[in-house]
Scaffold this active site. Structure first.
Site, PDB file in Angstrom:
ATOM      1  N   ILE A 384       0.828  -1.204   0.000  1.00  0.00           N
ATOM      2  CA  ILE A 384       0.000   0.000   0.000  1.00  0.00           C
ATOM      3  C   ILE A 384       0.861   1.253   0.000  1.00  0.00           C
ATOM      4  CG2 ILE A 384      -1.646   1.277   1.453  1.00  0.00           C
ATOM      5  CD1 ILE A 384      -2.716  -1.640   2.214  1.00  0.00           C
ATOM      6  N   ASP A 385       1.965   1.226   0.731  1.00  0.00           N
ATOM      7  CA  ASP A 385       2.844   2.386   0.813  1.00  0.00           C
ATOM      8  C   ASP A 385       3.450   2.709  -0.547  1.00  0.00           C
ATOM      9  OD1 ASP A 385       3.667   4.362   2.522  1.00  0.00           O
ATOM     10  OD2 ASP A 385       5.283   3.232   3.441  1.00  0.00           O
TER      11      ASP A 385
END
Length: 636
Positions: A384-385
């Protein structure tokens, strides 16, 4: 006054030009780009990577004298004056790391009576010996008969058969932990013992572990469970055990990446190779052959005054380094259509993951596509990052194929929104990976084993979505999560970077993007915390010990990367004319090397808080450049 003193006084009066520093850093980063469009700095960790690589090769019967000599040379070079090895630059000696390093050097032929070996051995014994080391260290010793399997926690392979709703199923573990635990259940069930060629019994103290107190607690309860599992280990249901071992092998093989790795990281890689080898896969089997060959890509060999050293990266970060670098260069004034940025955009577009991975267990209805991973090859675990930073980078690029760019952004937005956890935040790899039960297992003393939402990842997602024009319930819930998780002192905890400087440096720009005014109470508290923790030299630094000792929060030697994080936050609030920002910018300009980079031996990246840390070698260029670029733009 002597000529030398006059020169020193003159230099002290010279005020470095931030614009000159900006240009030098920009050119330095441009020069580091690979012809294929990506950037990748070394990902430096600790010597356990090199020790365990040698032990893996010893176990498989493929260790060579040259590999051993080069790795041992590196391990020796990292020993400190007190005889220990630490897990990060300047940190305290670590017992397990020191015990593993001692073992590797003895394996390499170092005389146990040599000064450096004696110092290490005495330190290990003073701190409890092998009996006090972590579980993973004792597993490596057990592989060679140096520790009893009976004295290790039991982990049955039947865990792979548990449904996703059942406690302690593999989906309850973080992605990095589940990929490590599944092969270890095989290894710990087969309980092999091979010749190490040496013994390290001199590192034992002879002390016996104290039995768990017979009163109810999670520790006592899981110790009872461990005893029951050890009894089952001796008399398992044979049909069930056979099925579980077969299913574990399938699970492992299915998750091998194109480069031969597992998840692109060292722990599941080495344990998966061990497990499959023990299950009868021959050394020339394509899975093992590819797995061992892939390790070569992660090896760094460097000529030193003492000879060639060989060290192993725990992971590689080309996507992460590239998208952060793209943004830094754009902030530094490099045009969006610059050839370097177009090549980088081509690389990033090609790295989009279009297949479902383990994340879909918790989000089965979320379509594949729109996720990016950290590494060169990791289709199973987009994160996600990275995806948030990819969207921020792509949104700023002028690329001939805007249809492809916009399509990638739209899919990325869909995936990010779908990966929001129930509490409104975002974890790194999975949604709702928050069940605490696995943390309490006796097996889990090797670092974080779940992936709950964190302030830094949530902030990056909020910033990306808000930048792309999203102002809806998904973003608002993310903002509320950030507000709920602000620390009492005004900072935010940093899960993936050190530590509160990183978390605060991520959250402040995100809240500004989400519409918060600089005078908002939450942001005023963050500013106060940042300014309070600025060092006398104008920089910012936070030691990794802050994860264990609150006295270290916001304290540490100034570094270029952490100074960049703090400045990025303050500049987002329009504070470019304040004394704090001016001093921070001067720190960067004053400490810059002639080649445009910065020296930064300190570790500022986090793998597992309290256990495993990272020195990203490009952080020391990317984040100062971003800060200098935004400072210059604010002053125009």
């Amino acid at each position: 006054m002597t000529d030398q003193l006059q020169k020193q006084a003159t230099r002290a009066l010279v005020i470095p030009d931030p614009r000159t520093a900006l240009v030098a850093a920009r050119d330095h980063l441009l020069s580091r780009q690979h012809p294929d469009g990506w950037w990748k700095g070394e990902l430096e960790t600790n010597v356990t990577m090199d020790v365990e690589d040698l032990l893996l090769r010893q176990f498989l019967g493929i260790r060579t004298a040259v590999e051993t000599e080069q790795a041992a040379r590196w391990i020796r070079s990292q020993q400190r004056s007190d005889g220990t090895w630490a897990n990060f630059h300047g940190g305290p000696g670590d017992l397990s790391t020191t015990a593993e390093a001692y073992t590797a050097l003895k394996l390499a032929g170092d005389d146990v009576d040599a000064e450096h070996m004696t110092a290490a051995r005495n330190w290990i014994l003073e701190r409890g010996g092998l009996e006090a080391t972590r579980v993973f260290t004792r597993i490596w010793l057990a592989l060679f008969g140096e520790w009893s399997w009976d004295e290790l926690p039991a982990m049955p392979p039947e865990v792979v058969l548990l449904p996703s709703w059942f406690p302690l199923n593999v989906a309850d573990w973080a992605c990095w932990a589940r990929q490590t635990v599944v092969p270890l259940t095989v290894v710990c069930t087969l309980r092999p013992s091979r010749d190490l060629g040496i013994t390290v019994q001199e590192l034992r103290t002879g002390r016996r572990a104290e039995p768990a107190r017979a009163e109810w607690s999670w520790s006592y309860g899981f110790n009872l469970l461990d005893r029951a599992l050890h009894r089952y280990q001796k008399r398992p249901l044979r049909t069930l055990r056979k099925h579980a071992m077969h299913r574990a092998a399938e699970w492992i093989v299915a998750r091998q990446e194109a480069d031969g790795s597992w998840g692109g990281i060292q722990p599941p890689w080495v344990y998966s190779l061990l497990a499959l080898h023990l299950l009868g896969y021959p050394m020339d089997h394509p899975v093992l052959r590819q797995g061992l060959a892939g390790l070569e890509r992660f090896l760094i060999r460097e000529q030193t005054s003492n000879g060639v050293v060989r060290r192993l990266e725990a992971c590689q970060s080309p996507v992460w380094d590239t998208v952060l670098g793209m943004q830094a260069l754009h902030d530094a004034g490099v045009p969006s259509a610059h050839p370097a940025l177009r090549r980088a955009t081509d690389y990033v577009l090609a790295e989009e993951i279009r297949v479902k991975g383990d994340w879909s267990v918790r989000r089965p209805d979320l379509p594949a596509g729109g996720g990016w991973a950290f590494e060169f090859d990791n289709d199973g675990y987009p994160d996600i990052d990275d995806t948030a930073e990819v969207l921020l980078a792509l949104n700023r690029m002028d690329h001939p194929d805007q249809v492809a760019v916009r399509g990638a952004i739209e899919r990325g937005v869909r995936w990010l929104r779908g990966m929001q956890s129930a509490d409104g935040g975002w974890g790194a790899f999975d949604a709702d990976n928050t069940r605490q039960l696995v943390r309490k297992l006796p097996f889990c003393d090797f670092g974080e084993v779940i992936d709950p939402p964190s302030a830094d990842v949530t902030a990056h997602v909020v910033e990306a979505l808000a930048t792309l024009g999203h102002d809806d319930e998904v973003v608002r819930r993310g903002v509320k999560w950030l507000l709920r998780n602000q620390e009492k002192d005004g900072s935010w905890f940093g899960r993936w970077g050190a530590n509160h400087v990183y978390g605060t440096g991520a959250v402040v720009p995100a809240l500004v993007r989400a519409g918060f005014k600089p005078e908002h109470r939450v942001l005023r508290r963050a500013v106060k915390w940042l300014e309070k923790h600025q060092n006398a030299d104008g920089g910012w630094g936070e030691d990794m010990r802050s994860y264990d000792d609150p006295e270290w929060i916001g304290r540490g030697d100034s570094t270029a990367s952490q100074t960049g994080w703090a400045l990025i936050a303050l500049l987002a609030l329009g504070r470019h004319e304040t004394d704090a920002v001016q001093r921070g910018v001067q720190y960067l300009a004053r400490t810059q090397r002639a080649d445009g980079g910065w020296d930064e031996p300190q570790f500022t990246g986090t793998g597992f808080p309290g256990d495993f840390y990272i020195n990203y070698h490009l952080y020391r260029v990317i984040f100062p450049l971003t800060a200098l670029g935004r400072y210059h733009r604010a002053g125009q």
